[in-house]
Design a protein around this motif. Structure first.
Motif, PDB file in Angstrom:
ATOM      1  N   GLN A 174     -14.963  13.305  -6.414  1.00 34.19           N
ATOM      2  CA  GLN A 174     -14.337  14.604  -6.235  1.00 34.19           C
ATOM      3  C   GLN A 174     -13.539  14.546  -4.942  1.00 34.19           C
ATOM      4  O   GLN A 174     -14.055  14.196  -3.886  1.00 34.19           O
ATOM      5  CB  GLN A 174     -15.374  15.721  -6.174  1.00 34.19           C
ATOM      6  CG  GLN A 174     -14.755  17.115  -6.140  1.00 34.19           C
ATOM      7  CD  GLN A 174     -15.798  18.211  -6.230  1.00 34.19           C
ATOM      8  OE1 GLN A 174     -16.808  18.161  -5.533  1.00 34.19           O
ATOM      9  NE2 GLN A 174     -15.547  19.197  -7.072  1.00 34.19           N
ATOM     10  N   VAL A 175     -12.253  14.883  -5.018  1.00 30.18           N
ATOM     11  CA  VAL A 175     -11.339  14.678  -3.893  1.00 30.18           C
ATOM     12  C   VAL A 175     -11.722  15.563  -2.705  1.00 30.18           C
ATOM     13  O   VAL A 175     -11.935  16.773  -2.847  1.00 30.18           O
ATOM     14  CB  VAL A 175      -9.890  14.976  -4.324  1.00 30.18           C
ATOM     15  CG1 VAL A 175      -8.959  14.859  -3.129  1.00 30.18           C
ATOM     16  CG2 VAL A 175      -9.468  14.009  -5.426  1.00 30.18           C
ATOM     17  N   ASP A 176     -11.812  14.934  -1.528  1.00 28.57           N
ATOM     18  CA  ASP A 176     -12.086  15.633  -0.268  1.00 28.57           C
ATOM     19  C   ASP A 176     -11.104  15.103   0.772  1.00 28.57           C
ATOM     20  O   ASP A 176     -11.377  14.120   1.465  1.00 28.57           O
ATOM     21  CB  ASP A 176     -13.533  15.390   0.163  1.00 28.57           C
ATOM     22  CG  ASP A 176     -13.921  16.197   1.404  1.00 28.57           C
ATOM     23  OD1 ASP A 176     -13.014  16.789   2.029  1.00 28.57           O
ATOM     24  OD2 ASP A 176     -15.116  16.228   1.748  1.00 28.57           O
ATOM     25  N   ASN A 177      -9.950  15.754   0.892  1.00 24.38           N
ATOM     26  CA  ASN A 177      -8.904  15.269   1.796  1.00 24.38           C
ATOM     27  C   ASN A 177      -9.241  15.501   3.262  1.00 24.38           C
ATOM     28  O   ASN A 177      -8.637  14.880   4.144  1.00 24.38           O
ATOM     29  CB  ASN A 177      -7.565  15.949   1.465  1.00 24.38           C
ATOM     30  CG  ASN A 177      -6.990  15.472   0.146  1.00 24.38           C
ATOM     31  OD1 ASN A 177      -6.850  14.277  -0.083  1.00 24.38           O
ATOM     32  ND2 ASN A 177      -6.663  16.404  -0.746  1.00 24.38           N
ATOM     33  N   ASP A 178     -10.187  16.394   3.561  1.00 19.44           N
ATOM     34  CA  ASP A 178     -10.585  16.618   4.947  1.00 19.44           C
ATOM     35  C   ASP A 178     -11.437  15.463   5.471  1.00 19.44           C
ATOM     36  O   ASP A 178     -11.353  15.093   6.642  1.00 19.44           O
ATOM     37  CB  ASP A 178     -11.361  17.933   5.083  1.00 19.44           C
ATOM     38  CG  ASP A 178     -10.488  19.146   4.829  1.00 19.44           C
ATOM     39  OD1 ASP A 178      -9.269  19.064   5.104  1.00 19.44           O
ATOM     40  OD2 ASP A 178     -11.008  20.167   4.352  1.00 19.44           O
ATOM     41  N   GLU A 197       0.828  -1.200   0.000  1.00 21.02           N
ATOM     42  CA  GLU A 197       0.000   0.000   0.000  1.00 21.02           C
ATOM     43  C   GLU A 197       0.864   1.252   0.000  1.00 21.02           C
ATOM     44  O   GLU A 197       2.003   1.259   0.465  1.00 21.02           O
ATOM     45  CB  GLU A 197      -0.936   0.004   1.210  1.00 21.02           C
ATOM     46  CG  GLU A 197      -0.230  -0.070   2.552  1.00 21.02           C
ATOM     47  CD  GLU A 197      -1.200  -0.153   3.720  1.00 21.02           C
ATOM     48  OE1 GLU A 197      -2.412  -0.333   3.482  1.00 21.02           O
ATOM     49  OE2 GLU A 197      -0.748  -0.031   4.875  1.00 21.02           O
ATOM     50  N   ALA A 198       0.296   2.329  -0.561  1.00 21.55           N
ATOM     51  CA  ALA A 198       0.964   3.628  -0.601  1.00 21.55           C
ATOM     52  C   ALA A 198      -0.096   4.712  -0.433  1.00 21.55           C
ATOM     53  O   ALA A 198      -1.023   4.793  -1.249  1.00 21.55           O
ATOM     54  CB  ALA A 198       1.719   3.828  -1.917  1.00 21.55           C
ATOM     55  N   PRO A 199       0.013   5.528   0.621  1.00 20.13           N
ATOM     56  CA  PRO A 199      -0.923   6.650   0.733  1.00 20.13           C
ATOM     57  C   PRO A 199      -0.656   7.657  -0.377  1.00 20.13           C
ATOM     58  O   PRO A 199       0.479   7.819  -0.822  1.00 20.13           O
ATOM     59  CB  PRO A 199      -0.599   7.240   2.114  1.00 20.13           C
ATOM     60  CG  PRO A 199       0.811   6.833   2.375  1.00 20.13           C
ATOM     61  CD  PRO A 199       1.005   5.506   1.709  1.00 20.13           C
ATOM     62  N   VAL A 200      -1.712   8.310  -0.847  1.00 17.69           N
ATOM     63  CA  VAL A 200      -1.550   9.267  -1.933  1.00 17.69           C
ATOM     64  C   VAL A 200      -2.336  10.529  -1.589  1.00 17.69           C
ATOM     65  O   VAL A 200      -3.497  10.460  -1.183  1.00 17.69           O
ATOM     66  CB  VAL A 200      -2.011   8.673  -3.288  1.00 17.69           C
ATOM     67  CG1 VAL A 200      -3.449   8.209  -3.236  1.00 17.69           C
ATOM     68  CG2 VAL A 200      -1.808   9.666  -4.404  1.00 17.69           C
ATOM     69  N   LEU A 201      -1.675  11.678  -1.719  1.00 20.49           N
ATOM     70  CA  LEU A 201      -2.315  12.964  -1.471  1.00 20.49           C
ATOM     71  C   LEU A 201      -2.765  13.526  -2.813  1.00 20.49           C
ATOM     72  O   LEU A 201      -1.951  13.910  -3.645  1.00 20.49           O
ATOM     73  CB  LEU A 201      -1.352  13.935  -0.782  1.00 20.49           C
ATOM     74  CG  LEU A 201      -1.926  15.302  -0.412  1.00 20.49           C
ATOM     75  CD1 LEU A 201      -3.059  15.134   0.600  1.00 20.49           C
ATOM     76  CD2 LEU A 201      -0.841  16.204   0.161  1.00 20.49           C
ATOM     77  N   LEU A 202      -4.069  13.555  -3.037  1.00 21.51           N
ATOM     78  CA  LEU A 202      -4.639  13.992  -4.303  1.00 21.51           C
ATOM     79  C   LEU A 202      -4.986  15.474  -4.234  1.00 21.51           C
ATOM     80  O   LEU A 202      -5.304  15.993  -3.165  1.00 21.51           O
ATOM     81  CB  LEU A 202      -5.889  13.170  -4.617  1.00 21.51           C
ATOM     82  CG  LEU A 202      -5.659  11.657  -4.733  1.00 21.51           C
ATOM     83  CD1 LEU A 202      -6.987  10.920  -4.808  1.00 21.51           C
ATOM     84  CD2 LEU A 202      -4.809  11.337  -5.947  1.00 21.51           C
ATOM     85  N   THR A 261      -9.162   9.648   3.577  1.00 19.81           N
ATOM     86  CA  THR A 261      -7.771   9.326   3.274  1.00 19.81           C
ATOM     87  C   THR A 261      -7.769   8.408   2.056  1.00 19.81           C
ATOM     88  O   THR A 261      -8.570   7.474   1.973  1.00 19.81           O
ATOM     89  CB  THR A 261      -7.103   8.610   4.461  1.00 19.81           C
ATOM     90  OG1 THR A 261      -7.118   9.470   5.603  1.00 19.81           O
ATOM     91  CG2 THR A 261      -5.650   8.249   4.121  1.00 19.81           C
ATOM     92  N   TYR A 262      -6.873   8.690   1.099  1.00 22.01           N
ATOM     93  CA  TYR A 262      -6.812   7.903  -0.128  1.00 22.01           C
ATOM     94  C   TYR A 262      -5.544   7.049  -0.133  1.00 22.01           C
ATOM     95  O   TYR A 262      -4.451   7.543   0.178  1.00 22.01           O
ATOM     96  CB  TYR A 262      -6.848   8.814  -1.351  1.00 22.01           C
ATOM     97  CG  TYR A 262      -8.123   9.620  -1.453  1.00 22.01           C
ATOM     98  CD1 TYR A 262      -9.245   9.105  -2.088  1.00 22.01           C
ATOM     99  CD2 TYR A 262      -8.212  10.894  -0.885  1.00 22.01           C
ATOM    100  CE1 TYR A 262     -10.420   9.837  -2.174  1.00 22.01           C
ATOM    101  CE2 TYR A 262      -9.393  11.632  -0.961  1.00 22.01           C
ATOM    102  CZ  TYR A 262     -10.491  11.100  -1.602  1.00 22.01           C
ATOM    103  OH  TYR A 262     -11.647  11.813  -1.684  1.00 22.01           O
ATOM    104  N   VAL A 263      -5.707   5.773  -0.480  1.00 18.65           N
ATOM    105  CA  VAL A 263      -4.608   4.812  -0.448  1.00 18.65           C
ATOM    106  C   VAL A 263      -4.666   3.959  -1.718  1.00 18.65           C
ATOM    107  O   VAL A 263      -5.752   3.579  -2.164  1.00 18.65           O
ATOM    108  CB  VAL A 263      -4.691   3.898   0.790  1.00 18.65           C
ATOM    109  CG1 VAL A 263      -3.535   2.897   0.806  1.00 18.65           C
ATOM    110  CG2 VAL A 263      -4.684   4.717   2.079  1.00 18.65           C
TER     111      VAL A 263
END
Length: 361
Positions: free
Chosen positions: A320-324, A252-257, A327-329
């Protein structure tokens, strides 16, 4: 013999709209009613790695992090890093990049620009302990085909992939001159012209897909780790796999979109030389309560022969990306072909090279 077409229905879509880059670096749309002449036109390419400053993964001439208050000049025409001369032609005047900052030792910012005075703008804002920070960056090139990157504080490694370039193009050559004369046999009839183009629904779908290709997040194999604490994994030629004898494997790898963007397709570069097992690469969204949602799947099937192939999610990602809120992995795991259950990794016969996620602003 080449025929000239009547511009009916949707025939004019491709010619009437082109992405352009102005002299000051801004973007606009060039259409049929604008003044003609030389303007920069975007040319997409298969992403290639221009720079990786990490000593263990060096690509390009540098194998050390950028230092405090350092400006580093990068050559960006011809064969550079893993990019070929066709990827970075001599007439390129700007590049579209995917830049990832890693291992920052201090809160800092990176600025990209062609030459002259450094602009007072940040392209990325890395911080210590943060996950890899990717961002789409477009920079013009100087007359020698170079651009510059500035790091304010501490040290930080950068990984730079090129996804396209801009080159000058004279938009007059899209149309015949008023003085040109053609015989009837040289001109398509309306029916012939209409038959060569998509209908409205197909065109709208292609436009939507094209819009989603405005940026790409690239996650190389080096960013993945085994989910099980203490379990082993192995790198080979820039790809990752789990050696025999390790427990059922999920890498696994976390990804900041990019916040607020719409996601397009998931692409994975995979080697799969094993029958009966497939490699599933999933983009997964986790909520604060632990709810796990699979947003996209790119799965391999055994292809035979040790060559990497690209596998693409079969549908666009409706997210639609919502980082708040989430968490995307990215998760990669070997599955049984018969029932998709996670199974043991078949050693180096199954490898993951990189994963890419398309997005649109």
């Amino acid at each position: 013999m080449t025929k000239i077409e009547h511009r009916s229905r949707w025939a004019a879509i491709g010619a009437a709209v082109a992405v352009t880059l102005g002299a000051g670096g801004g973007f606009g749309l060039a259409n049929a009613v604008q003044d003609s002449g030389e303007r920069s036109t975007y040319v997409p390419i298969s992403p290639c790695r221009l720079i990786d400053t990490r000593a263990s993964n060096q690509v390009g001439p540098r194998s050390s992090a950028l230092g405090p208050n350092e400006t580093y000049t990068i050559e960006a025409r011809g064969q550079q890093g893993q990019c070929t001369a066709a990827d970075l032609p001599d007439d390129a005047n700007a590049l579209v990049l995917n830049v990832t900052a890693l291992g920052a030792t201090s809160q800092t910012f990176l600025t990209f620009w062609p030459a002259g005075d450094q602009p007072e703008a940040a392209s990325l804002n890395p911080s210590p302990g943060a996950p890899p920070i990717p961002n789409a960056v477009t920079t013009q090139l100087d007359d020698d085909g170079n651009f510059r990157v500035f790091n304010e504080r501490g040290s930080v490694n950068v990984v730079i992939d090129v996804s396209g370039y801009y080159a000058d193009h004279n938009h007059d050559d899209r149309y015949p001159l008023k003085t040109d004369v053609y015989t009837k046999s040289e001109v398509y009839t309306r029916a012939e012209s209409d038959a060569r183009y998509y209908d409205r629904a197909t065109v709208n779908g292609l436009i939507a897909i094209g819009a989603l290709e405005s940026g790409t997040i690239s996650v190389p194999a080096q960013e993945f780790r085994h989910r099980v604490s203490g379990a082993g994994w192995q790198m080979q030629g820039g790809a990752i796999y789990v050696p025999s004898g390790e427990p059922n494997a999920v890498l696994e790898a976390p990804v900041l979109l990019p916040e607020g963007t719409n996601l397009g397709q998931l692409r994975a570069s995979i080697l799969d030389d094993v029958s009966g097992k497939d490699l599933h690469v999933e983009l997964v969204r986790y909520a604060d309560d632990g709810t796990r949602t699979i947003l996209a799947l790119a799965a391999s099937v055994a292809t035979g022969g040790f060559a990497f192939d690209e596998w693409i999610s079969k549908s666009l990602i409706d997210e639609q990306v919502d980082n708040d809120a989430y968490t995307y992995v990215i998760e990669a795991s070997p599955r049984l072909t018969t029932n998709s259950a996670v199974t043991t990794w078949p050693d180096f016969s199954m490898q993951l090279l990189k994963v890419e996620i398309q997005y649109a602003d």
